[in-house]
Design a protein around this motif. Sequence first.
Motif, PDB file in Angstrom:
ATOM      1  N   GLN A 408       0.843  -1.318  -0.080  1.00 14.22           N
ATOM      2  CA  GLN A 408       0.024   0.103  -0.059  1.00 14.22           C
ATOM      3  C   GLN A 408       1.088   1.333  -0.007  1.00 14.22           C
ATOM      4  O   GLN A 408       1.809   1.387   0.767  1.00 14.22           O
ATOM      5  CB  GLN A 408      -1.026   0.189   1.093  1.00 14.22           C
ATOM      6  N   PRO A 409       0.455   2.178  -0.666  1.00 13.00           N
ATOM      7  CA  PRO A 409       1.331   3.600  -0.862  1.00 13.00           C
ATOM      8  C   PRO A 409       1.435   4.024   0.533  1.00 13.00           C
ATOM      9  O   PRO A 409       0.370   4.243   1.361  1.00 13.00           O
ATOM     10  CB  PRO A 409       0.559   4.456  -1.734  1.00 13.00           C
ATOM     11  N   GLY A 410       2.698   4.204   0.808  1.00 17.75           N
ATOM     12  CA  GLY A 410       3.101   5.002   2.077  1.00 17.75           C
ATOM     13  C   GLY A 410       3.296   4.231   2.889  1.00 17.75           C
ATOM     14  O   GLY A 410       3.806   4.498   4.435  1.00 17.75           O
ATOM     15  N   GLU A 411       3.183   2.895   3.017  1.00 19.47           N
ATOM     16  CA  GLU A 411       3.442   1.892   3.988  1.00 19.47           C
ATOM     17  C   GLU A 411       4.880   1.175   3.859  1.00 19.47           C
ATOM     18  O   GLU A 411       5.203   1.339   2.706  1.00 19.47           O
ATOM     19  CB  GLU A 411       2.372   0.875   4.225  1.00 19.47           C
ATOM     20  N   LYS A 412       5.120   0.259   4.669  1.00 17.89           N
ATOM     21  CA  LYS A 412       6.543  -0.335   4.540  1.00 17.89           C
ATOM     22  C   LYS A 412       6.470  -1.152   3.359  1.00 17.89           C
ATOM     23  O   LYS A 412       5.313  -1.928   3.309  1.00 17.89           O
ATOM     24  CB  LYS A 412       6.635  -0.956   5.715  1.00 17.89           C
ATOM     25  N   GLY A 413       7.317  -1.123   2.589  1.00 17.52           N
ATOM     26  CA  GLY A 413       7.414  -2.324   1.359  1.00 17.52           C
ATOM     27  C   GLY A 413       7.046  -1.565   0.005  1.00 17.52           C
ATOM     28  O   GLY A 413       7.207  -1.790  -0.988  1.00 17.52           O
ATOM     29  N   TRP A 414       6.591  -0.071   0.341  1.00 17.68           N
ATOM     30  CA  TRP A 414       6.375   0.615  -0.777  1.00 17.68           C
ATOM     31  C   TRP A 414       7.551   1.675  -1.323  1.00 17.68           C
ATOM     32  O   TRP A 414       8.002   2.189  -0.383  1.00 17.68           O
ATOM     33  CB  TRP A 414       4.890   1.523  -0.730  1.00 17.68           C
ATOM     34  N   ASP A 415       7.807   1.563  -2.407  1.00 16.21           N
ATOM     35  CA  ASP A 415       8.929   2.425  -3.020  1.00 16.21           C
ATOM     36  C   ASP A 415       8.687   2.888  -4.484  1.00 16.21           C
ATOM     37  O   ASP A 415       7.518   2.560  -4.760  1.00 16.21           O
ATOM     38  CB  ASP A 415      10.382   1.655  -2.814  1.00 16.21           C
ATOM     39  N   LYS A 416       9.565   3.554  -4.869  1.00 14.31           N
ATOM     40  CA  LYS A 416       9.395   4.347  -6.075  1.00 14.31           C
ATOM     41  C   LYS A 416       9.144   3.268  -7.335  1.00 14.31           C
ATOM     42  O   LYS A 416       8.670   3.809  -8.417  1.00 14.31           O
ATOM     43  CB  LYS A 416      10.412   5.504  -6.557  1.00 14.31           C
ATOM     44  N   ASN A 417       9.691   2.148  -7.298  1.00 11.53           N
ATOM     45  CA  ASN A 417       9.204   1.156  -8.326  1.00 11.53           C
ATOM     46  C   ASN A 417       8.224   0.317  -8.124  1.00 11.53           C
ATOM     47  O   ASN A 417       8.099  -0.552  -9.001  1.00 11.53           O
ATOM     48  CB  ASN A 417      10.708   0.540  -8.587  1.00 11.53           C
ATOM     49  N   THR A 418       7.786   0.274  -7.106  1.00 10.25           N
ATOM     50  CA  THR A 418       6.547  -0.787  -6.616  1.00 10.25           C
ATOM     51  C   THR A 418       5.521  -0.441  -7.765  1.00 10.25           C
ATOM     52  O   THR A 418       4.945  -1.786  -8.182  1.00 10.25           O
ATOM     53  CB  THR A 418       6.042  -0.474  -5.283  1.00 10.25           C
ATOM     54  N   LEU A 419       4.972   0.597  -8.111  1.00  8.91           N
ATOM     55  CA  LEU A 419       4.034   0.956  -9.100  1.00  8.91           C
ATOM     56  C   LEU A 419       4.292   0.226 -10.348  1.00  8.91           C
ATOM     57  O   LEU A 419       3.287  -0.649 -10.910  1.00  8.91           O
ATOM     58  CB  LEU A 419       3.493   2.247  -9.164  1.00  8.91           C
ATOM     59  N   PRO A 420       5.453   0.628 -10.993  1.00  6.38           N
ATOM     60  CA  PRO A 420       5.634  -0.153 -12.492  1.00  6.38           C
ATOM     61  C   PRO A 420       5.982  -1.521 -12.521  1.00  6.38           C
ATOM     62  O   PRO A 420       5.621  -2.196 -13.092  1.00  6.38           O
ATOM     63  CB  PRO A 420       6.867   0.851 -12.928  1.00  6.38           C
ATOM     64  N   TRP A 421       6.296  -1.805 -11.165  1.00  7.83           N
ATOM     65  CA  TRP A 421       6.822  -3.436 -11.290  1.00  7.83           C
ATOM     66  C   TRP A 421       5.374  -4.266 -11.003  1.00  7.83           C
ATOM     67  O   TRP A 421       5.381  -5.186 -11.480  1.00  7.83           O
ATOM     68  CB  TRP A 421       7.918  -3.802  -9.981  1.00  7.83           C
ATOM     69  N   MET A 422       4.382  -3.580 -10.159  1.00  9.36           N
ATOM     70  CA  MET A 422       3.137  -4.244  -9.968  1.00  9.36           C
ATOM     71  C   MET A 422       2.373  -4.465 -11.574  1.00  9.36           C
ATOM     72  O   MET A 422       1.750  -5.465 -11.724  1.00  9.36           O
ATOM     73  CB  MET A 422       2.185  -3.405  -9.194  1.00  9.36           C
ATOM     74  N   ALA A 423       2.719  -3.491 -12.229  1.00  8.34           N
ATOM     75  CA  ALA A 423       2.124  -3.363 -13.662  1.00  8.34           C
ATOM     76  C   ALA A 423       2.252  -4.857 -14.538  1.00  8.34           C
ATOM     77  O   ALA A 423       1.505  -5.059 -15.203  1.00  8.34           O
ATOM     78  CB  ALA A 423       2.368  -2.300 -14.581  1.00  8.34           C
ATOM     79  N   PHE A 424       3.579  -5.437 -14.276  1.00  2.27           N
ATOM     80  CA  PHE A 424       3.900  -6.579 -14.936  1.00  2.27           C
ATOM     81  C   PHE A 424       3.968  -8.004 -13.892  1.00  2.27           C
ATOM     82  O   PHE A 424       4.749  -8.762 -14.445  1.00  2.27           O
ATOM     83  CB  PHE A 424       4.934  -6.337 -15.985  1.00  2.27           C
ATOM     84  N   GLY A 425       3.213  -7.608 -12.914  1.00  2.00           N
ATOM     85  CA  GLY A 425       3.215  -8.658 -12.140  1.00  2.00           C
ATOM     86  C   GLY A 425       4.260  -9.312 -10.985  1.00  2.00           C
ATOM     87  O   GLY A 425       4.246 -10.095 -10.581  1.00  2.00           O
ATOM     88  N   TYR A 426       4.984  -8.247 -10.839  1.00  2.00           N
ATOM     89  CA  TYR A 426       6.082  -8.293  -9.683  1.00  2.00           C
ATOM     90  C   TYR A 426       5.696  -7.370  -8.694  1.00  2.00           C
ATOM     91  O   TYR A 426       4.658  -6.429  -8.783  1.00  2.00           O
ATOM     92  CB  TYR A 426       7.522  -8.296 -10.208  1.00  2.00           C
TER      93      TYR A 426
END
Length: 664
Positions: A408-426
């Motif tokens: 979740q944005p703003g929580e532990k585990g979220w960084d600047k590459n989380t969104l683009p990496w989510m987009a192709f299943g990572y």
Amino acid sequence: MAVEDKQISYRIYLVAFVLFLMAIAITVKLTNIQWVEGDYYRKLAKERTVKNFVIPANKGNIYSADGSLLATSIPNYTIRFDAVAPKDEDFKANVDSLALGLSKLIGKPKSVIAEELRKARNNQNRYLLIAKGLTYTQYVDVKNLPLFNKGAYKGGIIVEQETVREHPIGKIAERTIGYERIDEDGVLKRVGIEGAFGKYLNGKDGKILKQKIAKGQWKPIRDVNEVEPQDGYDVISTIDVYIQDIAHHALLKQLEFYQADHGCVVVMETKTGYVKAISNLGRAKDGSYYETINYAVAESHEPGSTFKLVDMIALLDDKKVDTNKVYDSRGGEITYNGRKVRDSHKGGYGKISLAKGFEVSSNTVLVQAVYENYKNNPEEFVNRINRMGLNKPLGLPFKGEGIPVVHQPGEKGWDKNTLPWMAFGYSVAITPLQTLTLYNAIANNGEMVKPQFVSEIKEWNKTIKKYDKKVINKSICDQTTINKIKAVLQNVVKRGTGSKLYSKDFSMAGKTGTAQVNYNKKDEMYYSSSFVGFFPAEEPKYSCIVVVHKPNVSAGYYGADVAGPVFKRIAQKIFTDAPTTNEVKNLNRKVNTQESNYNRYNDIANSNPKYIPNLKGMSGMDAVALLESLKLKVKVIGVGKVKSQSLKPGEAIQKNGTIILELS
């Protein structure tokens, strides 16, 4: 003399006094036992001569949806011998006959058994093991053998009975059917349907009061039980044995070919969420495969490209872009914050539409679309995932369901590459069953239903509890979005990454997935290959997911190659081989293909040909009938339509000649 008499008198008085004291002590003790400790001793005596015995309840059965028996309880017998019990004359007269009978039943030589019996007699062995794991029929045969037919006290037979749980269909779906057993640490382990629905299956044990009448012998005190046992209820699962068999063997064949580590397949009924087949196979050290972990339920991992469906749902339903929006794949490589996103196709795909990007599974296109539209408000994208329920477990009745990971944005585990990496299943992890539930919602016009493994609890013909459809989300997106996504999923099979699976005779829709696992550890990285979708594409009846972990890369590792054929095999077998009891409608409606084939057959048959006709493409049945009418002997290899013929078209027909047809 008087002194001696006096001493004797004193002694007599002393003895009498002592006896008097002893009498008082005994009286006091008896009074104490009677009135003070009496209850304790009466209870102790009763416990040693009268006690309650448990009457085990009969455990309920587990059935498949089509009425096949999946799990049942059967008696299992162990036979031992008290070699001291029989009289010498009885033992000597019957030992050889007993050995002969046992030899026929348990497969050991008569001489070996006779020697063991005599040795036990000489050593006064009162607990010699004769046989274990016997069925009821075998037990009856054993107890009727010479000597043993005299019973426990005269014949020395000792019978130990236990109830064991059997799976009549063998290892198929064994993990899902499950079990209840106590492990080596004394902990009760509950697995699968057996464990989850134990409160219904197990029933309640009864009690009967018995009195001890001899060593080891107890007799019921009264004719009725203290507590009557209550048999367990039967559980009707959603599993269809026919579909289960297809799914199991299709997965097994592919795992063996690719020497994969493990894999799973699930087939689900679109409207209800009823799981019709589930197979989880892991590789043993000897290379064989067996049911181990319930991977479909328990294994939460990065799904790879199958997660791109989330991208499409969000982008279309949030009205960010349409399927015709064009993106530049940028030579198949794009960089975000120092990390590269690459397409599997070297050099990329040039400029293509969003729909085409999904069909060919372009990472660069889907990542661009998601990042450009949600980078300033990633919560909007993640909230879409949350509303679809992918951020929490499905809440299945089984223990050990995998925990999804959706940062979740703003929580532990979220960084600047989380969104683009989510987009192709990572940077996201869900179970195969969660992925299937999402795709099933598309097939079900947006209604997301919970996967279910049990449809009913029954007592004979009486329904105790029914498990109807459970809706997780009434509509994950609007119908316009659904229609567009269905079309794109069909095109994946028609002209995209799943084109090898396409068949003009049978429609399927779905998505391939090829994910790297343990990619942060170079020596441990391997591929996970998947395919998920539904069939028939126009009116989906079933959805299906196939996931194969760690295939041998020298044989292949792409989802379309490894997992796709399992999906296709299941889909086609269900709808081409399954018997149907449905009413046949439009019986007189003419089918163009059928009419054409008939006319071709009829023209050749009526022309009295002198030369071998061209049979290629003709139905095998029609070709055999035609050739036999021409007085030829026919040998057939394979099934389907004629692929080749041993006698070439145009050759002169020789009566009683032989022609070989190869069908496919």
